[in-house]
Structures are given as structure tokens and as C-alpha cells.
Scaffold this motif. Structure first.
Motif, PDB file in Angstrom:
ATOM      1  N   CYS A  92      44.627 -28.687 -30.464  1.00  0.00           N
ATOM      2  CA  CYS A  92      44.477 -29.358 -31.753  1.00  0.00           C
ATOM      3  C   CYS A  92      44.508 -28.350 -32.894  1.00  0.00           C
ATOM      4  CB  CYS A  92      43.185 -30.153 -31.786  1.00  0.00           C
ATOM      5  SG  CYS A  92      42.894 -31.033 -33.340  1.00  0.00           S
ATOM      6  N   ALA A  93      43.819 -27.214 -32.713  1.00  0.00           N
ATOM      7  CA  ALA A  93      43.814 -26.172 -33.749  1.00  0.00           C
ATOM      8  C   ALA A  93      45.223 -25.673 -34.016  1.00  0.00           C
ATOM      9  CB  ALA A  93      42.917 -25.018 -33.318  1.00  0.00           C
ATOM     10  N   LYS A  94      45.993 -25.497 -32.953  1.00  0.00           N
ATOM     11  CA  LYS A  94      47.366 -25.036 -33.103  1.00  0.00           C
ATOM     12  C   LYS A  94      48.209 -26.052 -33.866  1.00  0.00           C
ATOM     13  CE  LYS A  94      51.263 -23.303 -30.360  1.00  0.00           C
ATOM     14  NZ  LYS A  94      51.736 -22.988 -28.974  1.00  0.00           N
ATOM     15  N   GLN A  95      48.058 -27.333 -33.537  1.00  0.00           N
ATOM     16  CA  GLN A  95      48.811 -28.377 -34.222  1.00  0.00           C
ATOM     17  C   GLN A  95      48.466 -28.444 -35.704  1.00  0.00           C
ATOM     18  OE1 GLN A  95      48.010 -31.968 -32.034  1.00  0.00           O
ATOM     19  NE2 GLN A  95      49.163 -31.305 -30.214  1.00  0.00           N
ATOM     20  N   LEU A  96      47.211 -28.147 -36.034  1.00  0.00           N
ATOM     21  CA  LEU A  96      46.778 -28.179 -37.429  1.00  0.00           C
ATOM     22  C   LEU A  96      47.100 -26.888 -38.176  1.00  0.00           C
ATOM     23  CD1 LEU A  96      43.274 -29.854 -36.935  1.00  0.00           C
ATOM     24  CD2 LEU A  96      45.280 -30.912 -38.004  1.00  0.00           C
ATOM     25  N   GLY A  97      47.592 -25.894 -37.446  1.00  0.00           N
ATOM     26  CA  GLY A  97      47.900 -24.614 -38.080  1.00  0.00           C
ATOM     27  C   GLY A  97      46.661 -23.797 -38.401  1.00  0.00           C
ATOM     28  N   MET A  98      45.586 -24.015 -37.659  1.00  0.00           N
ATOM     29  CA  MET A  98      44.339 -23.292 -37.876  1.00  0.00           C
ATOM     30  C   MET A  98      44.260 -22.105 -36.929  1.00  0.00           C
ATOM     31  SD  MET A  98      41.766 -26.595 -38.163  1.00  0.00           S
ATOM     32  CE  MET A  98      40.379 -25.707 -38.860  1.00  0.00           C
ATOM     33  N   GLY A  99      44.023 -20.924 -37.477  1.00  0.00           N
ATOM     34  CA  GLY A  99      43.864 -19.743 -36.653  1.00  0.00           C
ATOM     35  C   GLY A  99      42.500 -19.738 -35.972  1.00  0.00           C
ATOM     36  N   VAL A 100      42.452 -19.185 -34.770  1.00  0.00           N
ATOM     37  CA  VAL A 100      41.194 -19.071 -34.029  1.00  0.00           C
ATOM     38  C   VAL A 100      41.085 -17.648 -33.505  1.00  0.00           C
ATOM     39  CG1 VAL A 100      39.775 -19.965 -32.148  1.00  0.00           C
ATOM     40  CG2 VAL A 100      41.408 -21.484 -33.299  1.00  0.00           C
ATOM     41  N   SER A 101      40.018 -16.970 -33.864  1.00  0.00           N
ATOM     42  CA  SER A 101      39.800 -15.612 -33.378  1.00  0.00           C
ATOM     43  C   SER A 101      38.459 -15.550 -32.656  1.00  0.00           C
ATOM     44  CB  SER A 101      39.818 -14.608 -34.530  1.00  0.00           C
ATOM     45  OG  SER A 101      38.813 -14.908 -35.487  1.00  0.00           O
ATOM     46  N   GLN A 107      28.610 -34.415 -37.190  1.00  0.00           N
ATOM     47  CA  GLN A 107      27.695 -34.780 -38.266  1.00  0.00           C
ATOM     48  C   GLN A 107      27.603 -33.716 -39.357  1.00  0.00           C
ATOM     49  OE1 GLN A 107      26.738 -35.350 -34.842  1.00  0.00           O
ATOM     50  NE2 GLN A 107      27.619 -37.362 -35.307  1.00  0.00           N
ATOM     51  N   THR A 108      27.875 -32.458 -38.997  1.00  0.00           N
ATOM     52  CA  THR A 108      27.696 -31.365 -39.961  1.00  0.00           C
ATOM     53  C   THR A 108      29.011 -30.764 -40.457  1.00  0.00           C
ATOM     54  OG1 THR A 108      27.545 -29.711 -38.190  1.00  0.00           O
ATOM     55  CG2 THR A 108      25.485 -30.738 -38.933  1.00  0.00           C
ATOM     56  N   ALA A 109      30.136 -31.197 -39.915  1.00  0.00           N
ATOM     57  CA  ALA A 109      31.426 -30.590 -40.277  1.00  0.00           C
ATOM     58  C   ALA A 109      31.717 -30.697 -41.772  1.00  0.00           C
ATOM     59  CB  ALA A 109      32.553 -31.238 -39.475  1.00  0.00           C
ATOM     60  N   SER A 110      31.217 -31.745 -42.421  1.00  0.00           N
ATOM     61  CA  SER A 110      31.478 -31.917 -43.856  1.00  0.00           C
ATOM     62  C   SER A 110      30.821 -30.825 -44.696  1.00  0.00           C
ATOM     63  CB  SER A 110      30.960 -33.289 -44.321  1.00  0.00           C
ATOM     64  OG  SER A 110      29.564 -33.415 -44.084  1.00  0.00           O
ATOM     65  N   LEU A 111      29.845 -30.098 -44.133  1.00  0.00           N
ATOM     66  CA  LEU A 111      29.208 -29.000 -44.864  1.00  0.00           C
ATOM     67  C   LEU A 111      30.176 -27.856 -45.144  1.00  0.00           C
ATOM     68  CD1 LEU A 111      25.777 -28.785 -42.961  1.00  0.00           C
ATOM     69  CD2 LEU A 111      26.218 -29.836 -45.183  1.00  0.00           C
ATOM     70  N   ALA A 112      31.292 -27.827 -44.409  1.00  0.00           N
ATOM     71  CA  ALA A 112      32.288 -26.769 -44.599  1.00  0.00           C
ATOM     72  C   ALA A 112      33.328 -27.130 -45.659  1.00  0.00           C
ATOM     73  CB  ALA A 112      32.984 -26.462 -43.274  1.00  0.00           C
ATOM     74  N   THR A 127      38.266 -32.769 -39.525  1.00  0.00           N
ATOM     75  CA  THR A 127      37.385 -32.784 -40.695  1.00  0.00           C
ATOM     76  C   THR A 127      37.402 -31.437 -41.401  1.00  0.00           C
ATOM     77  OG1 THR A 127      35.929 -34.428 -39.678  1.00  0.00           O
ATOM     78  CG2 THR A 127      35.017 -33.132 -41.483  1.00  0.00           C
ATOM     79  N   LEU A 128      37.343 -30.359 -40.628  1.00  0.00           N
ATOM     80  CA  LEU A 128      37.396 -29.019 -41.212  1.00  0.00           C
ATOM     81  C   LEU A 128      38.706 -28.790 -41.953  1.00  0.00           C
ATOM     82  CD1 LEU A 128      35.930 -26.853 -38.283  1.00  0.00           C
ATOM     83  CD2 LEU A 128      34.751 -27.555 -40.371  1.00  0.00           C
ATOM     84  N   HIS A 129      39.805 -29.166 -41.305  1.00  0.00           N
ATOM     85  CA  HIS A 129      41.120 -28.964 -41.903  1.00  0.00           C
ATOM     86  C   HIS A 129      41.257 -29.742 -43.200  1.00  0.00           C
ATOM     87  CE1 HIS A 129      45.533 -29.425 -42.329  1.00  0.00           C
ATOM     88  NE2 HIS A 129      45.557 -28.195 -41.837  1.00  0.00           N
ATOM     89  N   ALA A 130      40.771 -30.985 -43.206  1.00  0.00           N
ATOM     90  CA  ALA A 130      40.846 -31.810 -44.416  1.00  0.00           C
ATOM     91  C   ALA A 130      40.022 -31.208 -45.552  1.00  0.00           C
ATOM     92  CB  ALA A 130      40.359 -33.229 -44.114  1.00  0.00           C
TER      93      ALA A 130
END
Length: 328
Positions: free
Chosen positions: A84-93, A35-40, A61-64
């Protein structure tokens, strides 16, 4: 780098702002979920905590919306769909080490409070009741403590128990020489269950560790065992633990985490009716002590969390992914 900081409390803003030179931090009190992901939208990164939800729907949603990095300001990462993060190319620390002594000392605080019934004595004295009836405890010296998980926090906890003169038994798929050096001993899990007077959990939540404390494992433990969990709530099958409390198999239960804490912890619900019947049942037992995920909550830990988190974000902004304390 523009960063949306979710689940932000006043202390998060204070410590992250001090450490966040070069970052544009926007503090959002709401938890991150579908519900709140669009805030990013329009941010380069999000900074999240233990009860934020980062499943595939949220990540997409974040990636888009332009987010390319997720900075966890905690050690645990069970709330992130890493594949999923890896497939989207999103780094996670994450923050793999933030003052492990903070959580270790809180573990000991739970043990000592439950054992010597300090919370009950405090209330009695305020009411003018100086009777000692019902406050009988036991010496920690000479007791056997079982520690599951000997990473930084488990090791720090083992050191404290050794200082009390306890026998320390440990279980971890990745043993460390530091445990044996300080006088601890690694044993099989069943042996630990059978011997421990006090059992303390310090392992991550994974498919293998979920509900590791269950009806079957509880039957192997000593009657009257003290169970402490300052790690992740879902390590414990709460319904099984309630039954063990009722049968007095568990003599003491200390929790700083709870399986369904996402709907409760870090919020002031004092003027509301708590809808979680399982949590409410736990609160009825006189030998149960629950704190609201505050084991990490020391000045030293918050400084380290802020420094590591903001450093991870700066490295991500510079494209230096190999230097990150990253997960994906």
C-alpha cells in the motif's frame, strides 16, 4: 521537514532531539493507529515504532494529510503494509542495524537468569532466605544452542554462546560464512529442533515465520528445552507453548516479546487489571521469565537508532531516496 513522532517516550525525545538537527520533531505519546492517524495532518513524515499500526487505512489517512515518508525507528517492519505504501508513493525507511550486541546480550541475560534462577535468588536473599533448594541450574558449557536467524543479532548471539563453550547450530535461508568461521554449523530446521538444548529466535516476522514455534514443531524438540524469543512475539503460537509448559516439554521460557504485546508493553499498567488472560496464564509458570521488549534498550543502541532514523529523514527531505535504508 516536519515529523510526527508517535509512541514517543521521554527517552525517544531525548535521543532523537540530540540527533535531529534540521528536523522539526513533534513528539506524540499516543500510538499510531486508525484513531490517531489524523494527528499527523500537515506533517511531512511520521516516525514510528514496533507497535504502531500502519495498515492500508492508516496509510491512506496519512497520505491524505500530506505525509510522504514513514521512518521506522526499529529493524522490524511487519506492522507496515509495504504494498500500500508503494502504491501511494510513500517512502519507508528503517534501522536495520542498531547495536545487535544489545539484543544478543539480553538474550544471554534471559538464559542465565532462567538457568541459575537469579530472579528467585534475589528475592530470597532480600527475605533472609539463604537456602539453595530449588535453585539448581546447569552448565552452559557443552550444551547445544539452536539459533534461528543469523542476521546481525543472530550472529552476535552465536558469538556469545561460543564464548560460553556451547555447540552452535543455526538455520537461515541466507547462510553467512561468519557463522562457520566462528565454529557454528548450519542444519535443517527439523535437525535443529531435535538437537538444541537451548533454542533462540532471531528472525523477522513474515507469513512464513509466523507461529513457526507451534504444536508440531514443539513435538520435535527435546523434553525440557529452553526457548528464548527476543525477536517478534508472533513467531510463537502462545497457546501451543502454554500446553508445552504444562506438559513440561518446555523446561524454560524466556520472552522479551509477546504476540499481543501492543496492548501491554511500554506502558505502566501496574494499577490496572490486565485483561489478557493468555498473558496472565504465562505469568503463572515458575519457569517463565518475561521482559517488556527491552532487549534494544541500551544507551549505545538508542544513539544508533536516533542517528540512523534522523539521517533517513534528512535524506528523504532531500529527495535522496537511493541513499536510504529503505523498504519501499
Amino acid at each position: 521537514m516536519k515529523v510526527a513522532v508517535f509512541s514517543a517516550k521521554a527517552y525517544d525525545e531525548q535521543y532523537l532531539s540530540l540527533a535531529g538537527n534540521g528536523l522539526e520533531l513533534c513528539f506524540i505519546e499516543s500510538r499510531l493507529n486508525n484513531q490517531t492517524a489524523s494527528l499527523a495532518q500537515g506533517f511531512d513524515a511520521v516516525c514510528v515504532f514496533v507497535n504502531d499500526q500502519l495498515d492500508s487505512g492508516v496509510l491512506n489517512t496519512l497520505h491524505a494529510g500530506g505525509v510522504r515518508h514513514i521512518a521506522l525507528r526499529c529493524a522490524g517492519f511487519n506492522n507496515v503494509d509495504l504494498e500500500c505504501a508503494k502504491q501511494l508513493g510513500m517512502g519507508v525507511s528503517r534501522v536495520p542495524a542498531y547495536s545487535p550486541e544489545a539484543v544478543a546480550e539480553h538474550t544471554l541475560a534471559l538464559v542465565l537468569t532462567l538457568n541459575r534462577k537469579l530472579h528467585k535468588a534475589y528475592n530470597r536473599i532480600k527475605e533472609g532466605n539463604f537456602s539453595l533448594d530449588g535453585l539448581l541450574g546447569f552448565n552452559l558449557h557443552g550444551k547445544t544452542v539452536g539459533i534461528i536467524g543469523t542476521g546481525r543479532i543472530g550472529l552476535a548471539t552465536a558469538r556469545l554462546f561460543k564464548g560460553f563453550g556451547c555447540h552452535v547450530l543455526c538455520h537461515d535461508p541466507y547462510p553467512t560464512d561468519e557463522i562457520t568461521t566462528l565454529g557454528g554449523k548450519y542444519v535443517e530446521l527439523d535437525s535443529l529442533f531435535e538437537q538444541a538444548d537451548i533454542l533462540s529466535l532471531h528472525c523477522p516476522l513474515t507469513p512464513d515465520t509466523k507461529h513457526m514455534i507451534n504444536q508440531q514443531s514443539l513435538t520435535k524438540m527435546k523434553s525440557g528445552v529452553m526457548l528464548i524469543n527476543t525477536s517478534r512475539g508472533a513467531l510463537i503460537d502462545t497457546q501451543a507453548v502454554i500446553q508445552a509448559l504444562k506438559s513440561q516439554k518446555i523446561g524454560f521460557l524466556g520472552l522479551d516479546v509477546y504476540e499481543m504485546e501492543g496492548d501491554l508493553f511500554f506502558e505502566d499498567l501496574s494499577n490496572q487489571i490486565i485483561q489478557d488472560d493468555i498473558f496472565q496464564r504465562l505469568c503463572t509458570f515458575p519457569n517463565v521469565l518475561i521482559t517488556g521488549h527491552q532487549g534494544f534498550f541500551t544507551h549505545e543502541a538508542l544513539v544508533q537508532i536516533a542517528q540512523t532514523t534522523t539521517n533517513n529523514l534528512r535524506l528523504a527531505a532531500q529527495g535522496k531516496s537511493d541513499d536510504l535504508t529503505r523498504l519501499a
